[in-house]
Design a protein around this motif. Structure first.
Motif, PDB file in Angstrom:
ATOM      1  N   VAL A   1       0.852  -1.193   0.000  1.00 49.88           N
ATOM      2  CA  VAL A   1       0.000   0.000   0.000  1.00 49.88           C
ATOM      3  C   VAL A   1       0.889   1.246   0.000  1.00 49.88           C
ATOM      4  O   VAL A   1       1.873   1.314   0.738  1.00 49.88           O
ATOM      5  N   THR A   2       0.525   2.201  -0.820  1.00 50.97           N
ATOM      6  CA  THR A   2       1.264   3.466  -0.805  1.00 50.97           C
ATOM      7  C   THR A   2       0.256   4.570  -0.443  1.00 50.97           C
ATOM      8  O   THR A   2      -0.951   4.320  -0.428  1.00 50.97           O
ATOM      9  N   ASN A   3       0.756   5.751  -0.210  1.00 50.55           N
ATOM     10  CA  ASN A   3      -0.118   6.885   0.113  1.00 50.55           C
ATOM     11  C   ASN A   3      -1.023   6.651   1.312  1.00 50.55           C
ATOM     12  O   ASN A   3      -2.232   6.874   1.256  1.00 50.55           O
ATOM     13  N   LEU A   4      -0.429   6.142   2.376  1.00 50.74           N
ATOM     14  CA  LEU A   4      -1.204   5.964   3.605  1.00 50.74           C
ATOM     15  C   LEU A   4      -1.285   7.279   4.346  1.00 50.74           C
ATOM     16  O   LEU A   4      -0.372   8.094   4.283  1.00 50.74           O
ATOM     17  N   ASP A   5      -2.349   7.451   5.040  1.00 53.40           N
ATOM     18  CA  ASP A   5      -2.501   8.656   5.836  1.00 53.40           C
ATOM     19  C   ASP A   5      -2.798   8.208   7.271  1.00 53.40           C
ATOM     20  O   ASP A   5      -3.843   7.613   7.529  1.00 53.40           O
ATOM     21  N   LEU A   6      -1.838   8.434   8.160  1.00 53.47           N
ATOM     22  CA  LEU A   6      -2.031   8.039   9.558  1.00 53.47           C
ATOM     23  C   LEU A   6      -2.610   9.208  10.335  1.00 53.47           C
ATOM     24  O   LEU A   6      -2.036  10.297  10.339  1.00 53.47           O
ATOM     25  N   GLN A   7      -3.747   8.995  10.962  1.00 57.77           N
ATOM     26  CA  GLN A   7      -4.375  10.055  11.755  1.00 57.77           C
ATOM     27  C   GLN A   7      -4.417   9.626  13.215  1.00 57.77           C
ATOM     28  O   GLN A   7      -4.751   8.473  13.507  1.00 57.77           O
ATOM     29  N   ILE A   8      -4.070  10.545  14.103  1.00 61.84           N
ATOM     30  CA  ILE A   8      -4.075  10.200  15.531  1.00 61.84           C
ATOM     31  C   ILE A   8      -4.834  11.258  16.332  1.00 61.84           C
ATOM     32  O   ILE A   8      -5.003  12.395  15.889  1.00 61.84           O
ATOM     33  N   ASN A   9      -5.264  10.831  17.506  1.00 61.87           N
ATOM     34  CA  ASN A   9      -5.940  11.768  18.419  1.00 61.87           C
ATOM     35  C   ASN A   9      -5.842  11.202  19.836  1.00 61.87           C
ATOM     36  O   ASN A   9      -5.464  10.041  20.017  1.00 61.87           O
ATOM     37  N   SER A  10      -6.168  12.019  20.817  1.00 61.02           N
ATOM     38  CA  SER A  10      -6.300  11.497  22.183  1.00 61.02           C
ATOM     39  C   SER A  10      -7.678  11.868  22.702  1.00 61.02           C
ATOM     40  O   SER A  10      -8.100  13.023  22.578  1.00 61.02           O
ATOM     41  N   ILE A  11      -8.369  10.871  23.243  1.00 61.21           N
ATOM     42  CA  ILE A  11      -9.725  11.152  23.757  1.00 61.21           C
ATOM     43  C   ILE A  11      -9.735  11.201  25.288  1.00 61.21           C
ATOM     44  O   ILE A  11     -10.791  11.108  25.913  1.00 61.21           O
ATOM     45  N   GLY A  12      -8.534  11.329  25.903  1.00 57.99           N
ATOM     46  CA  GLY A  12      -8.479  11.513  27.349  1.00 57.99           C
ATOM     47  C   GLY A  12      -8.809  10.241  28.111  1.00 57.99           C
ATOM     48  O   GLY A  12      -8.793   9.139  27.551  1.00 57.99           O
ATOM     49  N   CYS A  13      -9.143  10.424  29.391  1.00 58.13           N
ATOM     50  CA  CYS A  13      -9.391   9.256  30.236  1.00 58.13           C
ATOM     51  C   CYS A  13     -10.620   9.508  31.103  1.00 58.13           C
ATOM     52  O   CYS A  13     -11.273  10.544  30.977  1.00 58.13           O
TER      53      CYS A  13
ATOM     54  N   ASP B   1      -7.991  19.521  23.798  1.00 53.98           N
ATOM     55  CA  ASP B   1      -7.949  20.762  24.588  1.00 53.98           C
ATOM     56  C   ASP B   1      -8.379  20.545  26.035  1.00 53.98           C
ATOM     57  O   ASP B   1      -8.350  21.474  26.831  1.00 53.98           O
ATOM     58  N   TYR B   2      -8.834  19.344  26.373  1.00 52.82           N
ATOM     59  CA  TYR B   2      -9.372  19.099  27.720  1.00 52.82           C
ATOM     60  C   TYR B   2      -8.588  18.016  28.462  1.00 52.82           C
ATOM     61  O   TYR B   2      -9.050  17.476  29.448  1.00 52.82           O
ATOM     62  N   LEU B   3      -7.394  17.654  27.965  1.00 56.96           N
ATOM     63  CA  LEU B   3      -6.662  16.535  28.570  1.00 56.96           C
ATOM     64  C   LEU B   3      -6.118  16.901  29.950  1.00 56.96           C
ATOM     65  O   LEU B   3      -5.617  18.010  30.151  1.00 56.96           O
ATOM     66  N   CYS B   4      -6.182  15.920  30.875  1.00 59.83           N
ATOM     67  CA  CYS B   4      -5.563  16.106  32.190  1.00 59.83           C
ATOM     68  C   CYS B   4      -4.036  15.990  32.011  1.00 59.83           C
ATOM     69  O   CYS B   4      -3.574  15.535  30.957  1.00 59.83           O
ATOM     70  N   PRO B   5      -3.242  16.378  33.011  1.00 63.37           N
ATOM     71  CA  PRO B   5      -1.781  16.359  32.824  1.00 63.37           C
ATOM     72  C   PRO B   5      -1.237  14.985  32.401  1.00 63.37           C
ATOM     73  O   PRO B   5      -0.357  14.893  31.552  1.00 63.37           O
ATOM     74  N   VAL B   6      -1.792  13.901  32.983  1.00 61.32           N
ATOM     75  CA  VAL B   6      -1.264  12.561  32.639  1.00 61.32           C
ATOM     76  C   VAL B   6      -1.551  12.255  31.160  1.00 61.32           C
ATOM     77  O   VAL B   6      -0.686  11.778  30.417  1.00 61.32           O
TER      78      VAL B   6
END
Ligand code: ATP
Ligand code: MG
Length: 452
Positions: free
Chosen positions: A176-188, A245-250
């Protein structure tokens, strides 16, 4: 079944006439025929190679499980559990479900099989069919196949990066070529409630304009609203508050850690702040590998994953950090859009069928792929010229000719099917010569395709 011209036809006649049976498989399922299975085998080999090089070990699990496992493990508020499960009662009235995904079963087996006592991290992968009652379109079936990978017992972002990199490595090795990796954090569990409140406050005024599913999700699972596929709803999700924008320090330190590890590896990624997993047991990292290839239609996600530190507790285990992903093999195959051709190295052309089969067995035991001629009718070998035509059609690189003369002298004639040159060698020398040849390169575009 075909009837035989030898007087046994009455005995062999099928008892049910073919007209009465639908020969098309159930909606949303399909047959993988030779010509297609070769690529699938190549992908499975590739998965085995890549994952075992990282110390990930294969796990094979039942195709059906107790329905309760998925209700709890996938979550009652998900589309999978609400609309998509193939559930049935068996003859003892147990409610069973064809597995719609792999993670719940892997966690069950991890706990049941005592893997939680192994030295962490426990690193596993699986491959196999999954079942969801869905609307069918390109890249969306009812029986489909996933390859997945899970790692238990490590909480830091390093292992998130490792599982992501293995997904990318596998997809790249598969071609596979032209992959697009997207990431995010949804907190805890600590920081997500505040974010959820903000999100709800922002979306509430728009509720009358949103689709019925999203109106339901608003109460039960508001993060899932961001995963809505309805075009008309998208405008309302563009300017929503986002979880990073709402992540706790950890969570913040985990998030920055992941980004810097990926950057240090030279891995390109995009932060997609609206990427979500809507279940409470998901935490921090979520990611997807997407493609903009038109071959996939609207189904642009090939691989989806995340950290699910809360799932083991939900299924009765101790709190255990865990991260993993699953990718859709059908979507991968659509994207690759290529065929793997496997051709024999040798085709035996012989005036004596019994000797031909004996030679075939000997060659195969020596690791040389070879075929021989099987006439459709009659029990006599066909003329050598006819058999050579067959050798040509098979795509074999070499014809090994065993005519009367060769048989009498215990020799073989080796004919190079490309240059048409031939040489006569003793049986022993022939075997040595063929064994020393490179195995045919099955993906080599230069080789002629066999005539069907
Ligand atoms: P979608 O939002 O496309 O329905 P999902 O969130 O239900 O995806 P996951 O459960 O995360 O999908 O599954 C991981 C991958 O498995 C998907 O990215 C996709 O490649 C594949 N997949 C999921 N459902 C199907 C299906 N019905 N047919 C084919 N592939 C599928
Ligand atoms: Mg789905």
């Amino acid at each position: 079944m075909t009837s035989q011209p030898d007087g046994n036809s009455a005995q062999l006649k099928p008892t049910i006439s073919a007209e009465k049976i639908s020969l098309t498989p159930p909606k949303g399922t399909y047959d993988l025929l030779p010509g297609e299975t070769e690529l699938w085998q190549e992908l499975e080999d590739c998965a085995r190679r890549v994952f075992s090089s990282g110390g990930y070990r294969e796990i094979r699990l039942p195709i059906f499980e107790h329905t309760e496992l998925f209700k709890r493990g996938v979550g009652e508020t998900t589309d999978i559990v609400n609309k998509e499960m193939y559930s049935f009662s068996d003859k003892s009235d147990r409610s069973l479900t064809l597995r719609p995904e792999g993670t719940a079963g892997v966690v069950r087996a991890y706990l049941n099989g005592g893997l939680h006592r192994w030295s962490p991290p426990v690193k596993l992968w699986y491959a196999g069919p999954m079942f969801r009652y869905e609307s069918i379109k390109t890249g969306r079936q009812r029986q489909f196949h996933q390859i997945g990978l899970e790692a238990f017992g490590s909480a830091g972002p390093l292992i998130d990066a490792e599982v992501i990199l293995l997904a990318v490595q596998f997809l790249e090795s598969a071609g596979v070529t032209n992959l697009d990796l997207q990431i995010n954090s949804i907190g805890c569990a600590d920081c997500r409630p505040a974010y959820r409140q903000e999100l709800k406050a922002h979306l509430e005024p728009h509720l009358p304009n949103l689709c019925a599913d999203c109106r339901q999700r608003f109460e039960r699972n508001p993060l899932r609203m961001l995963d809505c596929k309805i075009a008309a709803d998208q405008a309302y999700y563009q300017a929503v508050p986002v979880s990073i924008d709402y992540l706790c320090p950890v969570c913040q330190s985990h998030w920055h850690g992941l980004k810097s590890i990926l950057s240090a590896q030279g891995t390109k990624f995009k932060v997609n702040p609206r990427l979500v997993r809507g279940l409470d047991y998901y935490s921090r990292t979520v990611f997807e590998v997407v493609t903009s290839s038109p071959k996939l239609g609207v189904e642009s996600t090939i691989c989806a994953g995340g950290r699910y530190d809360g799932l083991l507790e939900v299924l009765g285990g101790k709190q255990t950090p865990a991260v993993g992903w699953a990718l859709g093999v059908e979507r991968l195959v659509l994207l690759l859009d290529r065929t793997v051709i496997r051709l024999p190295l040798v085709f035996i052309v012989s005036s004596n069928q019994i000797e031909a089969l004996k030679l075939a067995v000997e060659l195969r035991k020596a690791g040389i792929s070879c075929e021989l001629d099987f006439p459709a009718t009659g029990s006599e070998p066909r003329k050598l010229t006819k058999q050579l035509e067959q050798a040509n059609k098979s795509g074999a690189l070499w014809a090994v000719i065993q005519g009367d003369e060769e048989l009498a002298a215990d020799e073989l004639t080796l004919k190079d099917m490309r240059s048409r040159e031939q040489k006569r060698l003793s049986r022993q020398q022939s075997l040595q010569f063929l064994t020393a040849l490179e195995p045919p390169n099955n993906c080599d575009e230069q080789r002629e395709k066999p005539v069907k």
